[in-house]
Design a protein around this motif. Structure first.
Motif, PDB file in Angstrom:
ATOM      1  N   UNK B  68       0.833  -1.214   0.000  1.00  0.00           N
ATOM      2  CA  UNK B  68       0.000   0.000   0.000  1.00  0.00           C
ATOM      3  C   UNK B  68       0.865   1.261   0.000  1.00  0.00           C
ATOM      4  N   UNK B  69       2.160   1.109   0.165  1.00  0.00           N
ATOM      5  CA  UNK B  69       3.127   2.213   0.266  1.00  0.00           C
ATOM      6  C   UNK B  69       3.036   2.968   1.581  1.00  0.00           C
ATOM      7  N   UNK B  70       2.008   2.730   2.365  1.00  0.00           N
ATOM      8  CA  UNK B  70       1.903   3.401   3.664  1.00  0.00           C
ATOM      9  C   UNK B  70       2.944   2.816   4.612  1.00  0.00           C
ATOM     10  N   UNK B  71       3.299   1.557   4.393  1.00  0.00           N
ATOM     11  CA  UNK B  71       4.265   0.868   5.239  1.00  0.00           C
ATOM     12  C   UNK B  71       5.509   0.548   4.417  1.00  0.00           C
ATOM     13  N   UNK B  72       6.659   0.786   5.025  1.00  0.00           N
ATOM     14  CA  UNK B  72       7.923   0.443   4.369  1.00  0.00           C
ATOM     15  C   UNK B  72       8.778  -0.275   5.401  1.00  0.00           C
ATOM     16  N   UNK B  73       9.403  -1.370   4.959  1.00  0.00           N
ATOM     17  CA  UNK B  73      10.226  -2.167   5.875  1.00  0.00           C
ATOM     18  C   UNK B  73      11.705  -1.883   5.663  1.00  0.00           C
ATOM     19  N   UNK B  74      12.470  -2.072   6.716  1.00  0.00           N
ATOM     20  CA  UNK B  74      13.925  -1.986   6.601  1.00  0.00           C
ATOM     21  C   UNK B  74      14.446  -3.304   6.029  1.00  0.00           C
ATOM     22  N   UNK B  75      15.706  -3.315   5.684  1.00  0.00           N
ATOM     23  CA  UNK B  75      16.304  -4.530   5.129  1.00  0.00           C
ATOM     24  C   UNK B  75      16.229  -5.716   6.072  1.00  0.00           C
ATOM     25  N   UNK B  76      16.192  -5.450   7.373  1.00  0.00           N
ATOM     26  CA  UNK B  76      16.137  -6.544   8.355  1.00  0.00           C
ATOM     27  C   UNK B  76      14.711  -6.983   8.669  1.00  0.00           C
ATOM     28  N   UNK B  77      13.739  -6.436   7.935  1.00  0.00           N
ATOM     29  CA  UNK B  77      12.348  -6.856   8.110  1.00  0.00           C
ATOM     30  C   UNK B  77      11.579  -6.041   9.123  1.00  0.00           C
ATOM     31  N   UNK B  78      12.279  -5.182   9.873  1.00  0.00           N
ATOM     32  CA  UNK B  78      11.588  -4.330  10.856  1.00  0.00           C
ATOM     33  C   UNK B  78      10.971  -3.127  10.142  1.00  0.00           C
ATOM     34  N   UNK B  79      10.044  -2.478  10.823  1.00  0.00           N
ATOM     35  CA  UNK B  79       9.376  -1.321  10.221  1.00  0.00           C
ATOM     36  C   UNK B  79      10.346  -0.162  10.031  1.00  0.00           C
ATOM     37  N   UNK B  80      10.223   0.515   8.912  1.00  0.00           N
ATOM     38  CA  UNK B  80      10.975   1.744   8.665  1.00  0.00           C
ATOM     39  C   UNK B  80      10.011   2.925   8.792  1.00  0.00           C
ATOM     40  N   UNK B  81       8.868   2.758   8.153  1.00  0.00           N
ATOM     41  CA  UNK B  81       7.858   3.804   8.251  1.00  0.00           C
ATOM     42  C   UNK B  81       6.457   3.212   8.180  1.00  0.00           C
ATOM     43  N   UNK B  82       5.572   3.791   8.942  1.00  0.00           N
ATOM     44  CA  UNK B  82       4.136   3.498   8.859  1.00  0.00           C
ATOM     45  C   UNK B  82       3.502   4.872   8.737  1.00  0.00           C
ATOM     46  N   UNK B  83       3.404   5.325   7.517  1.00  0.00           N
ATOM     47  CA  UNK B  83       3.013   6.719   7.256  1.00  0.00           C
ATOM     48  C   UNK B  83       1.734   7.091   8.011  1.00  0.00           C
ATOM     49  N   UNK B  84       1.778   8.220   8.691  1.00  0.00           N
ATOM     50  CA  UNK B  84       2.767   9.295   8.622  1.00  0.00           C
ATOM     51  C   UNK B  84       3.969   9.133   9.564  1.00  0.00           C
ATOM     52  N   UNK B  85       4.016   8.065  10.372  1.00  0.00           N
ATOM     53  CA  UNK B  85       5.092   7.921  11.351  1.00  0.00           C
ATOM     54  C   UNK B  85       6.367   7.356  10.713  1.00  0.00           C
ATOM     55  N   UNK B  86       7.498   7.823  11.213  1.00  0.00           N
ATOM     56  CA  UNK B  86       8.776   7.205  10.863  1.00  0.00           C
ATOM     57  C   UNK B  86       9.260   6.416  12.071  1.00  0.00           C
ATOM     58  N   UNK B  87       9.811   5.241  11.813  1.00  0.00           N
ATOM     59  CA  UNK B  87      10.345   4.430  12.917  1.00  0.00           C
ATOM     60  C   UNK B  87      11.760   4.869  13.285  1.00  0.00           C
ATOM     61  N   UNK B  88      12.341   5.717  12.462  1.00  0.00           N
ATOM     62  CA  UNK B  88      13.704   6.198  12.741  1.00  0.00           C
ATOM     63  C   UNK B  88      13.676   7.728  12.831  1.00  0.00           C
ATOM     64  N   UNK B  89      14.642   8.325  13.556  1.00  0.00           N
ATOM     65  CA  UNK B  89      14.648   9.783  13.676  1.00  0.00           C
ATOM     66  C   UNK B  89      14.766  10.480  12.314  1.00  0.00           C
TER      67      UNK B  89
END
Lengths: 72, 165
Positions: B68-89
């Motif tokens: 859906x593009x709202x969610x993006x995963x990091x290479x290790x399978x953990x969340x990178x972003x759940x729009x509008x939130x970012x999992x990283x600074x």
């Protein structure tokens, strides 16, 4: 999408990164877009916007033209 | 393009009531509620424990949500972003009362305020010169602010690299 102090600073950034100038919005347009896009995100009935619905949302805040067309 | 088509196919199937993976809507809301409550993303293990589902099913559901593009995963399978939130600074911190989150961009930072329907302040800076820019949302309105937001990439190409738009 980045925020800049002015159009002049957008131009400087594009020059610095050797990029063609893209699309610009006022902070108020971004707020309206954010409201349209995310207001219902916590609803259990939320579904991704279709291309037509998304483009209509862009048009309602004045984002029209080829730059704002999504892939069909 | 492929990902957009997948998202549209998923939406079509869902609207017809067929092939809807039961875990997906629960996981989607679990992630958002976790972000809101804890100010950070849940790990995949926390998602599995919180929803009492096997890790494998949670990973599959995350893959589908990513379409859906709202969610993006990091290479290790953990969340990178759940729009509008970012999992990283990021450069777009959003403060609401004593709590704070990171938006992925200025659109998403304002999206956090819009989604949570609360007064918020976003302490960011000019993309060119790093001059401080503070945006405030009060009573469901953005307080008057100078500045210009810039999309470097046309909408048709956003999903080629969602991180650079």
């Amino acid at each position: 999408m980045l925020l800049f102090r002015s159009e002049q600073h957008v131009g400087r950034w594009c020059h610095q990164w050797n990029r063609v100038r893209g699309g610009t919005l006022t902070p108020d347009q971004v707020w309206r877009l954010a409201t349209e896009w995310y207001r219902d995100r916590l609803s259990t009935h939320w579904r991704p916007k279709t291309t037509a619905v998304a483009e209509n949302a862009f048009a309602e805040i004045g984002l029209v033209g080829d730059f704002w067309k999504l892939p069909s | 393009m492929r990902a957009l088509r997948l998202a549209q196919e998923m939406q079509t199937k869902t609207s017809k009531g067929r092939d809807k993976p039961a875990l997906d809507p629960d996981l989607r809301l679990y992630i958002y509620r976790y972000f809101i409550r804890h100010g950070r993303a849940p790990s995949v293990v926390e998602m599995a424990n919180g929803l009492s589902h096997p890790l494998k099913q949670v990973n599959s559901a995350l893959e589908r949500l990513s379409a859906t593009h709202a969610f993006v995963l990091q290479g290790n399978g953990e969340l990178w972003r759940a729009a509008p939130f970012s999992a990283v600074p990021t450069a777009f911190p959003v403060k609401i009362g004593r709590r704070s989150w990171f938006g992925n961009c200025i659109w998403d930072a304002l999206g956090i305020a819009a989604m949570l329907r609360q007064d918020a302040s976003i302490h960011t800076s000019c993309g060119c010169c790093n001059y401080e820019m503070v945006l405030k949302v009060k009573n469901d309105r953005l307080l008057r602010h100078d500045g210009v937001a810039h999309f470097a990439v046309p909408a048709r190409d956003w999903y080629k690299d969602i991180v650079f738009t």
